[in-house]
Design a protein around this motif. Structure first.
Motif, PDB file in Angstrom:
ATOM      1  N   PHE A 191      51.680  51.807  58.484  1.00 42.11           N
ATOM      2  CA  PHE A 191      50.636  51.844  59.509  1.00 42.11           C
ATOM      3  C   PHE A 191      49.287  52.193  58.900  1.00 42.11           C
ATOM      4  O   PHE A 191      48.265  51.576  59.220  1.00 42.11           O
ATOM      5  N   GLU A 192      49.284  53.183  58.004  1.00 38.72           N
ATOM      6  CA  GLU A 192      48.015  53.675  57.454  1.00 38.72           C
ATOM      7  C   GLU A 192      47.358  52.685  56.502  1.00 38.72           C
ATOM      8  O   GLU A 192      46.194  52.863  56.129  1.00 38.72           O
ATOM      9  N   ASP A 193      48.075  51.639  56.127  1.00 35.59           N
ATOM     10  CA  ASP A 193      47.513  50.634  55.231  1.00 35.59           C
ATOM     11  C   ASP A 193      46.901  49.444  55.972  1.00 35.59           C
ATOM     12  O   ASP A 193      46.403  48.505  55.343  1.00 35.59           O
ATOM     13  N   GLY A 194      46.944  49.475  57.298  1.00 33.90           N
ATOM     14  CA  GLY A 194      46.379  48.369  58.067  1.00 33.90           C
ATOM     15  C   GLY A 194      44.874  48.274  57.859  1.00 33.90           C
ATOM     16  O   GLY A 194      44.159  49.265  57.994  1.00 33.90           O
ATOM     17  N   PRO A 195      44.350  47.094  57.532  1.00 37.32           N
ATOM     18  CA  PRO A 195      42.915  46.941  57.273  1.00 37.32           C
ATOM     19  C   PRO A 195      42.096  46.911  58.565  1.00 37.32           C
ATOM     20  O   PRO A 195      42.553  46.388  59.591  1.00 37.32           O
ATOM     21  N   ASP A 196      40.914  47.442  58.519  1.00 32.40           N
ATOM     22  CA  ASP A 196      40.015  47.421  59.662  1.00 32.40           C
ATOM     23  C   ASP A 196      39.734  45.994  60.124  1.00 32.40           C
ATOM     24  O   ASP A 196      39.599  45.735  61.321  1.00 32.40           O
ATOM     25  N   GLU A 197      39.629  45.075  59.169  1.00 27.37           N
ATOM     26  CA  GLU A 197      39.264  43.702  59.502  1.00 27.37           C
ATOM     27  C   GLU A 197      40.311  43.050  60.405  1.00 27.37           C
ATOM     28  O   GLU A 197      39.974  42.344  61.361  1.00 27.37           O
ATOM     29  N   ALA A 198      41.585  43.287  60.117  1.00 27.18           N
ATOM     30  CA  ALA A 198      42.654  42.704  60.934  1.00 27.18           C
ATOM     31  C   ALA A 198      42.649  43.305  62.329  1.00 27.18           C
ATOM     32  O   ALA A 198      42.813  42.594  63.332  1.00 27.18           O
ATOM     33  N   TRP A 199      42.467  44.612  62.406  1.00 29.57           N
ATOM     34  CA  TRP A 199      42.398  45.287  63.704  1.00 29.57           C
ATOM     35  C   TRP A 199      41.238  44.729  64.528  1.00 29.57           C
ATOM     36  O   TRP A 199      41.402  44.373  65.699  1.00 29.57           O
ATOM     37  N   ALA A 200      40.085  44.632  63.906  1.00 28.32           N
ATOM     38  CA  ALA A 200      38.889  44.157  64.612  1.00 28.32           C
ATOM     39  C   ALA A 200      39.054  42.710  65.064  1.00 28.32           C
ATOM     40  O   ALA A 200      38.661  42.350  66.181  1.00 28.32           O
ATOM     41  N   ARG A 201      39.648  41.860  64.229  1.00 26.17           N
ATOM     42  CA  ARG A 201      39.814  40.456  64.575  1.00 26.17           C
ATOM     43  C   ARG A 201      40.754  40.284  65.774  1.00 26.17           C
ATOM     44  O   ARG A 201      40.467  39.535  66.707  1.00 26.17           O
ATOM     45  N   ASP A 202      41.880  40.985  65.765  1.00 29.07           N
ATOM     46  CA  ASP A 202      42.836  40.843  66.864  1.00 29.07           C
ATOM     47  C   ASP A 202      42.242  41.316  68.181  1.00 29.07           C
ATOM     48  O   ASP A 202      42.432  40.681  69.225  1.00 29.07           O
ATOM     49  N   LEU A 203      41.510  42.429  68.157  1.00 33.48           N
ATOM     50  CA  LEU A 203      40.894  42.920  69.385  1.00 33.48           C
ATOM     51  C   LEU A 203      39.753  42.016  69.828  1.00 33.48           C
ATOM     52  O   LEU A 203      39.575  41.761  71.026  1.00 33.48           O
ATOM     53  N   ASP A 204      38.989  41.498  68.858  1.00 30.41           N
ATOM     54  CA  ASP A 204      37.831  40.685  69.217  1.00 30.41           C
ATOM     55  C   ASP A 204      38.252  39.384  69.878  1.00 30.41           C
ATOM     56  O   ASP A 204      37.648  38.957  70.870  1.00 30.41           O
ATOM     57  N   VAL A 205      39.285  38.748  69.365  1.00 30.84           N
ATOM     58  CA  VAL A 205      39.735  37.478  69.938  1.00 30.84           C
ATOM     59  C   VAL A 205      40.535  37.707  71.214  1.00 30.84           C
ATOM     60  O   VAL A 205      40.264  37.103  72.258  1.00 30.84           O
ATOM     61  N   THR A 206      41.507  38.591  71.151  1.00 30.81           N
ATOM     62  CA  THR A 206      42.477  38.737  72.237  1.00 30.81           C
ATOM     63  C   THR A 206      41.906  39.450  73.452  1.00 30.81           C
ATOM     64  O   THR A 206      42.150  39.023  74.597  1.00 30.81           O
TER      65      THR A 206
END
Length: 268
Positions: A104-119
């Motif tokens: 969990f702690e290795d999740g990149p900010d970019e992936a988090w931001a992309r999923d929230l931004d699109v979805t």
């Protein structure tokens, strides 16, 4: 093919409609008489999907739309109103789902931001741009496609959080828009056989016993639920969440299976 014609004269915009659930929704609403704009970030694939439906005599057009870009969303809504004559139904189906990091702690900010931004934010952008036109139609409806990931841990942290936010967005939009004659509802699918599962039939077979109805979903299952909530058959329904998940979140099949053969005195 359905004999229902609940969307005669309706202009419909579907996001993420080049494939999967979005494509099935576009087909269903067009079969019911709607004039449908298939939108997707992948314009060539959206055009291919729309062309296939037009060959069946359905009123379907395609337009490129990246829901992560406000200008792109506003252009798609303006185009829908222009070519369809009105915008009566918005279906938010576009989503982004990034595989989780091993930890969990290795999740990149970019992936988090992309999923929230699109979805999540993408659906917000679409609702914001479409709302004045949905109000003007006098029968406006928004249906968004959520996920059981919003309700339990099935992995995909960012996608799950975004889908959970979509439930809240649906309720707040319903509260705001009701007095203006617009309804907003959410469908929550379980596992659905789409291209995301291509080449993974063994995984789908492994999941099947977890579903009380004995199978995973098909895109048409979700499209039927979307069509109901978007139609006047649901005229007194707003702010609701409709689970279309084969009973997954209602029945714990693993728990029930584990108890079989256990004496009642030993059961919790």
């Amino acid at each position: 093919m359905t004999d229902l014609k609940r969307f005669e004269g309706h202009g419909v915009l579907v996001t993420g409609a080049a494939r999967g659930i979005g494509a099935a929704v576009a087909r269903r609403l067009a079969e019911e008489g709607g004039r449908v704009l298939v939108t997707d970030r992948d314009l060539p694939e959206a055009e291919q999907a729309a062309a296939a439906l037009r060959e069946q005599g359905l009123a379907v057009r395609a337009f490129g739309c990246d829901v992560a870009d406000r200008a792109s969303v506003e252009a798609a809504v303006a185009h829908a109103v222009d070519v369809l004559g009105s915008l009566d139904v918005l279906v938010n189906s576009a989503a982004s789902c990034t595989p989780d990091a091993a930890l969990f702690e290795d999740g990149p900010d970019e992936a988090w931001a992309r999923d929230l931004d699109v979805t999540l934010t993408g659906a917000y952008r679409c609702c914001r741009a479409a709302l004045p036109h949905l109000v003007a139609s006098g029968r406006g409806a928004v249906v968004s496609v959520g996920s059981v990931n919003a309700l339990q841990d099935f992995g995909n942290h960012a996608y799950s959080a975004a889908k959970a936010g979509l439930g809240s967005l649906t309720r707040t939009l319903a509260g705001h828009a009701a007095a203006r004659g617009v309804r907003a509802n959410l469908v929550v699918p379980g596992t659905v056989r789409t291209s995301a599962w291509e080449g993974r039939d063994a995984a789908l077979d492994a999941l099947r016993p977890l579903y009380p109805l004995g199978r995973v979903g098909e895109p048409e299952d979700i499209a039927a639920a979307v069509a109901f909530l978007a139609s006047r058959d649901a005229a007194w329904i707003t702010g609701t969440t409709l689970h279309v998940d084969g009973g997954l979140t209602a029945v714990h099949t693993g728990f029930r299976t584990a108890l079989r053969g256990v004496p009642a005195t030993d059961a919790p």
